[in-house]
Design an enzyme around this catalytic site. Sequence first.
Site, mmCIF file in Angstrom:
data_model
loop_
_atom_site.group_PDB
_atom_site.id
_atom_site.type_symbol
_atom_site.label_atom_id
_atom_site.label_comp_id
_atom_site.label_asym_id
_atom_site.label_seq_id
_atom_site.Cartn_x
_atom_site.Cartn_y
_atom_site.Cartn_z
ATOM 1 N N THR A 363 4.008 25.254 -31.990
ATOM 2 C CA THR A 363 4.266 24.629 -30.703
ATOM 3 C C THR A 363 3.088 23.699 -30.654
ATOM 4 O O THR A 363 2.267 23.711 -31.568
ATOM 5 C CB THR A 363 4.202 25.684 -29.579
ATOM 6 O OG1 THR A 363 5.384 26.456 -29.623
ATOM 7 C CG2 THR A 363 4.066 25.103 -28.190
ATOM 8 N N ASN A 383 10.091 25.615 -30.263
ATOM 9 C CA ASN A 383 9.934 27.024 -30.616
ATOM 10 C C ASN A 383 9.312 27.153 -32.003
ATOM 11 O O ASN A 383 8.191 26.728 -32.197
ATOM 12 C CB ASN A 383 11.233 27.811 -30.461
ATOM 13 C CG ASN A 383 10.965 29.309 -30.349
ATOM 14 O OD1 ASN A 383 9.848 29.703 -30.030
ATOM 15 N ND2 ASN A 383 11.939 30.133 -30.618
HETATM 16 O O1 DON Z 1 7.961 29.039 -24.946
HETATM 17 C C1 DON Z 1 7.472 29.874 -25.680
HETATM 18 O O2 DON Z 1 6.768 30.779 -25.301
HETATM 19 C C2 DON Z 1 7.714 29.776 -27.177
HETATM 20 N N1 DON Z 1 8.967 29.132 -27.443
HETATM 21 C C3 DON Z 1 6.580 29.058 -27.788
HETATM 22 C C4 DON Z 1 6.735 28.993 -29.261
HETATM 23 C C5 DON Z 1 5.482 28.840 -29.950
HETATM 24 O O3 DON Z 1 4.437 28.790 -29.393
HETATM 25 C C6 DON Z 1 5.610 28.791 -31.402
HETATM 26 N N2 DON Z 1 4.362 28.717 -31.979
HETATM 27 N N3 DON Z 1 3.340 28.510 -32.093
#
Ligand code: DON
Length: 550
Positions: A363, A383
Amino acid sequence: MKKSLLGILLLGLVINFTTYASEQAAVAMPDAYSADAAKAILEKGGNAIDAAITAQFVLAVTLPEAGNIGGGGFMLVKKGDTTDFIDYREKAPLTAHRDMYLDENGDVIRGLSVYGILASGVPGTVSGMWLAHQKHGSLAWNDLVQPAVDLAENGFIVHPKLGRSVAGFIQRMKAREINVNFADYFADAKADTLFKQPELAATLKRIRDRGPDGFYKGETADQIVAFMSKHNGLISHQDLAMYQAKSRQPIRDKWQQYEVLTAPPPSSGGIAVLQWLKIYEQVRSSYKTMGHNSADYVHLLAEIGKRVFADRAAYLGDPDFYPVPVQDLIADAYISQRAAQINKTAISITDEIDPGLYESEETTHFSIVDKQGNAVSNTTTINLGFGSGMVVEGAGFILNDEMDDFSAKPGVANVFGAYGGKANEIQPQKRMLSSMSPTILLKDNNVKLVTGSPGGTTIITSVYQSILNAIEFDMTAEQAVNTPRFHHQLWPKDTIRYHPNLSESVIEKLKALGYTMQERRFGDLHMVINRNGKLEAASEASGRGKSIVF
Ligand code: DON
């Protein structure tokens, strides 16, 4: 008497001014392209929000693991005396339903919510940037989108880390025989070479020229819907036309001498960060000493983590669909009750449930402060790294796999090992629960720090620990983002994930207490700290971030 009182007041004002006013601006960004572009916008006279909009679009070009127009995120804004939270989280399509990822026996078909056409929610980014611009921007929209157009059209040099993750993703999809079209678009993104994205450039031009109508309507919308039809996906013209980013009240609460501004639902992040900080604050006074990253410290924060994640699973979801008891969960009385349950010498008992399966994590977050003292803390995601692996044909952008953030079935964890129930079950038009926690601390209404990170459920940990590092342990921004962190989230049972370099003796003590210790890095913090009017900015050294104070 009166005179001396006035004098004291004036002196107070001067001290306050000299303590917090800053002639500087700062950006802490996940890559060099976004850092340079954000800086250029600020130098042109744009404000922090303008710079954030430019950075968001640039990252959609240069950081395809997570930067996006096919995903969503949260932008926390402090502008003058106002604060705002732009929620541009994806939504479940109209034809989505609660059991859409279950087979005929009622078991979760795991891959469906993670890779391929059914994994995507309706993207929110373009609507979010537009709303942020309408409400807070100062430069022209097309000038803010143009840097991204240029980078997509003329190309950019692929960072070796990006080259590696592209190759790794393609390899993994092949090995697992997952049928996605990612390689058709990204196979040429090789380390240290120029990479151009003509279809993405054309899409960005439509967004530049027509705003959200260049994405949610017209050619781009047609391309998305045609792609959906071809692969039996769900997102329709109606879904796209109905998508609207929302402005919400940030959560605002006191912690120590600071005012914490942070993410409200549909993020779990703000509530979780505040619970962690507030329970810590109550319990730590009963310890004689509490060294940074000592066994006591790690155990205490793990104990708190169990409670935070139990609440997350039970109570949190999209507030437009489920009555999330936000104030109750951070109320002082409730915090005291939770603090009283902490076991300082042993691990509180948890029932055994299958651990979640971890995947690659991407992310991205950036923090910006401008010379007027406005600030943006923005976390955005598709995601997992490269999202669903599906690139919209003709439009050249990657679609998210955010649907996995819903609870596909009670008692079954998502890829981040997070559980949920009714509050976070799938419903048409609902936003899936997030852990993204863009956060700003204020002192006397001036920005003290801006922080945020990627990392799925570990985001919450990276954020609250960055705050403890900076405030409780008085670290510089550089130290605060790079000092080893550790994470516990109730499940897997009594398991603490930790960064390399946590001390061996601390690890041994925690094992003796009964913890399973798992060395694995997480997060990528980008933080700005205001230290007596001087800004410090830092991006975690393990990533490819760049921070500039100027
Ligand atoms: O919104 C969320 O919490 C997740 N979809 C975030 C995904 C994420 O942080 C992936 N990696 N680092």
